[in-house]
Write a protein that holds these residues in place. Structure first.
Motif, mmCIF file in Angstrom:
data_model
loop_
_atom_site.group_PDB
_atom_site.id
_atom_site.type_symbol
_atom_site.label_atom_id
_atom_site.label_comp_id
_atom_site.label_asym_id
_atom_site.label_seq_id
_atom_site.Cartn_x
_atom_site.Cartn_y
_atom_site.Cartn_z
ATOM 1 N N PRO B 6 0.679 -1.155 -0.195
ATOM 2 C CA PRO B 6 -0.049 0.100 -0.144
ATOM 3 C C PRO B 6 0.781 1.284 -0.060
ATOM 4 O O PRO B 6 2.270 1.195 0.241
ATOM 5 C CB PRO B 6 -0.755 -0.030 1.450
ATOM 6 C CG PRO B 6 0.258 -1.080 2.246
ATOM 7 C CD PRO B 6 1.119 -1.848 1.248
ATOM 8 N N GLU B 7 0.326 2.387 -0.259
ATOM 9 C CA GLU B 7 0.832 3.690 -0.100
ATOM 10 C C GLU B 7 1.005 3.782 1.317
ATOM 11 O O GLU B 7 0.251 3.305 2.149
ATOM 12 C CB GLU B 7 0.117 4.856 -0.633
ATOM 13 C CG GLU B 7 -0.054 4.826 -2.035
ATOM 14 C CD GLU B 7 -1.112 5.753 -2.710
ATOM 15 O OE1 GLU B 7 -1.237 6.705 -1.942
ATOM 16 O OE2 GLU B 7 -1.777 5.567 -3.876
ATOM 17 N N PRO B 8 2.020 4.533 1.877
ATOM 18 C CA PRO B 8 2.583 4.504 3.306
ATOM 19 C C PRO B 8 1.624 5.388 4.134
ATOM 20 O O PRO B 8 2.118 6.572 4.817
ATOM 21 C CB PRO B 8 4.095 4.966 3.408
ATOM 22 C CG PRO B 8 4.220 5.809 1.965
ATOM 23 C CD PRO B 8 3.098 5.190 1.079
ATOM 24 N N HIS B 9 0.497 5.360 4.250
ATOM 25 C CA HIS B 9 -0.451 6.153 5.030
ATOM 26 C C HIS B 9 -1.405 5.305 5.615
ATOM 27 O O HIS B 9 -1.833 4.269 4.742
ATOM 28 C CB HIS B 9 -0.779 7.681 4.422
ATOM 29 C CG HIS B 9 -1.343 7.490 2.975
ATOM 30 N ND1 HIS B 9 -2.449 6.882 2.742
ATOM 31 C CD2 HIS B 9 -0.857 7.889 1.974
ATOM 32 C CE1 HIS B 9 -2.753 6.909 1.441
ATOM 33 N NE2 HIS B 9 -1.599 7.422 0.873
ATOM 34 N N LEU B 10 -2.395 5.682 6.257
ATOM 35 C CA LEU B 10 -3.383 4.797 6.877
ATOM 36 C C LEU B 10 -4.307 4.540 5.903
ATOM 37 O O LEU B 10 -5.053 3.312 5.880
ATOM 38 C CB LEU B 10 -4.248 5.799 8.164
ATOM 39 C CG LEU B 10 -5.079 5.022 8.890
ATOM 40 C CD1 LEU B 10 -4.806 3.352 9.797
ATOM 41 C CD2 LEU B 10 -5.707 5.797 10.017
#
Lengths: 435, 243
Positions: B6-10
């Protein structure tokens, strides 16, 4: 990167000297009071007011002796009419004397608080003039801080023995916690070392505060007086009182006066040349053991009579709970998947948090030995006192041998290098201010 | 093994959780850490979809309560490079057992998750005490810091209520994040590389009084630097003026 544009010359001190020196003197005078907690009060923030109080308490820094700085702990004055033998501020001591005005103190608190140096204010004073005069000044300060400066942070105020009950009652409206130091564990020791202080002058205001606390507890938030209750402190090792008598006294204070904490302060020889006082400081492990026993009274359901059935001191080379467990080995081993929460609390190596977790977790299925390890139960102690699904993991069930093994594991330093120990030996709680 | 990246955010992470349940049921783990994907693995990049992330959030809240979701969101702020795997493992239990997962303290997956979460919250608790503000000539209070975890958004609510009467800035130097409370609202501002500071005259006085207090309140006869280091680790001292 942070670059300071201020010119160096602005760092010179100039006019502040006088204030700095007084703060130094009054800090030195207050530091032997060990209470540092800012816990037990939950004051929400309010728009237009400065500050709040977190029920967990918050430590803002730690000193080189490993103690938490949570409150700005300072004396209003160190001019004292009393001459207590053990006290650094006693009248006959030749040391610099100073006082601060209520306004100066408020400014200091507010400015420290705004910079997040402190969680609140701990104000005490030597008895200057008379107990009433001193108490009046203290009251004036906390009232100013709450009303004029709109401060909602934590305030711990020392009550002055011998002051009018009306002053005490009024002060209790403005502060989170109040305390009177019982000073010494017996009336005999008090007579000997602090002849000007009377037991009655300490005990009757304590009684008054405990009634205030219990009454207003029901009327909160309409009336709020000392929401964080009261505490006390006694000096250990300046008098010959035994640990058994000290713990019985503490038990009584918790039972009858609903105290939140009793603090034990290992005697520090600040005054020399008196034959009534010991020359050397007592072994600091003694203070540590008393705190262990104290936690067992308050949070683990033990009674003083159980821990010390006969008149003796706590064992220095074995922690209090292990000592109790090996002496009462008939209660063990306990099956971890069946024992009640109250009994789990009595197992060495299981603290309040893990006792709770074990009691909760086993509703979802049996707990195995590896799970206990992962939960960070201190198995090197606990394994001698539990079975896990019927299996005993200790290498012996002979209490005498267990005692010796646990003694050998003791990580406490030798008496020569005296060290104040921390209460945490497993994972640290993030609610650290409560200690 | 199939690895969802995933992209590195929640929101990115929650999107990946959705795909692990619906489009890539055979995925073995979720991780955005570069070292998590080996030669033998198949990496599948996941584009963030706020709608899907939102579905997962609501699912967690419905299954285990609003507080359970907050714990997960806070755990995600951790610096642990295995956090996504650990949170995902925990989420699988959460979706299977619902609220019961909250008290499964003996389960290794739950313990691994709680360790991540507790470390974040421990740092938050410490920083509510360790942060230092300096009064600037403009009257604004400025605080710079940098911890292990990305916790600026958890610190702001604490200081916003407590210090609501003063304007202040929180500046996470390590992550280049800056938030500003102007007395009425919170602003997120991109942090400049260099901050030039002009202190108020009072600041120098009170800072020196505090340093002096910190020194004087210690009892010399009971020096214990080892204990002090454990309680205020050296990694935090660069932003505390008394050290």
């Amino acid at each position: 990167m942070v670059v300071y544009l201020n010119r160096k010359s602005k760092l010179s001190r100039g006019t502040g000297m006088d204030l700095e020196d007084r703060i130094k003197v009054l800090t030195e005078g207050a530091k032997y009071d060990v209470s540092c907690s800012s816990s037990g009060s939950n004051t929400s923030a309010k728009t237009g007011y400065l500050g709040s109080a977190a029920s967990s308490g918050i430590c803002h820094s730690f000193t080189s002796d490993g103690r938490c700085i949570s409150l700005l702990k300072i004396l209003m004055s160190n001019h004292c009419i009393y001459d207590c033998l053990y006290c650094v501020n006693r009248r006959s001591n030749d040391l610099p004397r100073a006082r601060m005005s209520p306004k100066e103190l408020c400014e200091l608190v507010i400015n420290f608080y705004k910079r997040n140096y402190i969680e609140g204010f701990f104000l005490s004073s030597a008895v200057e003039g008379s107990p009433n005069q001193t108490m009046q000044k203290l009251l004036e300060t906390v009232e100013l801080l709450r009303t004029e400066y709109k401060f909602r942070g934590y305030i711990h105020l020392k009550a002055i023995p011998g002051a009018d009950s009306g002053l005490l009652d009024r002060a209790s409206m403005f502060v989170d916690r109040m305390s009177l130091n019982i000073e010494l564990p017996s009336e005999r020791s008090l007579k000997l070392l602090a002849p000007q202080k009377k037991k009655e002058a300490i005990v009757s205001p304590m009684k008054q505060l405990s009634e205030t606390y219990l009454q207003t507890k029901l009327e909160r938030p309409r009336i709020k007086k000392i929401p964080a209750g009261q505490t006390t402190q006694m000096i250990i090792g300046a008098s010959p009182d035994s640990d058994a008598s000290i713990m019985r006294l503490s038990q009584g204070l918790y039972d009858h006066f609903k105290l939140k904490r009793v603090y034990y302060s290992s005697y520090v020889p600040v005054n020399t040349g008196n034959s009534l006082l010991p020359m050397l400081p007592p072994d600091l492990r003694r203070e540590h053991r008393l705190y262990e026993a104290d936690f067992l009274l308050r949070m683990y359901g033990f009674r003083a009579e159980e821990l010390l059935p006969e008149d003796r001191n706590l064992s220095l080379d074995l922690d209090v709970k292990s000592d109790w467990a090996v002496n009462n080995f008939a209660n063990f081993p306990l099956e971890i998947n069946k024992a009640s929460y109250e009994m789990l609390l009595r197992v060495p190596g299981i603290g309040t948090r893990n006792a709770y977790r074990i009691a909760e977790a086993r509703r979802h299925g049996k707990i195995g030995f590896d799970a206990l390890k992962k939960m960070r139960v201190v198995l090197k102690r606990a394994k001698y006192f539990i079975t896990v699904d019927g299996k005993f993991y200790g290498n012996t069930d002979n209490p005498e041998r267990i005692k010796n093994i646990l003694r050998g594991q003791e990580l406490l330093p030798a008496p020569v290098r005296s060290v104040q120990l921390s209460f945490f030996d497993t994972m640290p709680s993030y609610i650290s201010g409560e200690f | 093994m199939k690895v969802l990246v995933p992209e590195p955010h929640l929101a990115g992470f929650l999107t990946a959780v959705y795909h692990a349940y619906y489009t890539h049921k055979d995925a073995g783990k979720i991780s955005s850490a570069p070292q998590a994907v080996t030669l033998l693995d198949e990496a599948i990049e996941v584009a963030t979809d706020l709608r899907l992330a939102c579905k997962v959030r609501k699912g967690i809240q419905r299954k285990a309560g609003v507080a359970a979701y907050t714990e997960i969101a806070n755990a995600y702020l951790s610096c642990d490079d295995k956090k996504e795997e650990k949170i995902f493992n925990y989420l699988q239990l959460l979706f299977r057992y619902g609220r019961a997962v909250l008290t499964m303290y003996a389960n290794p997956e739950v313990i691994a998750f709680r360790d991540v979460y507790n470390k974040v919250m421990h740092e938050v608790h410490r920083f509510t005490g360790f942060l230092r503000f300096q009064e600037l000539a403009s009257g604004v209070y400025y605080s710079y810091f940098g911890g292990d975890n990305d916790i600026i958004e958890l610190l702001m609510p604490h200081f916003k209520t407590r210090l609501n009467t003063q304007k202040f800035i929180l500046h996470d130097i390590k992550r280049g994040k800056l938030t500003y409370w102007d007395g009425a609202a919170i602003h997120l501002v991109p942090a400049p590389d260099t901050v030039n500071i002009l202190l108020s005259d009072n600041e120098i006085l009170f800072s020196s009084l505090w340093k002096q207090y910190h020194k004087n309140v210690a009892i010399d006869g009971r020096k214990n630097l080892k204990l002090q280091t454990r309680l205020v680790p050296k990694k935090y001292r660069w932003f505390m003026n008394e050290f």
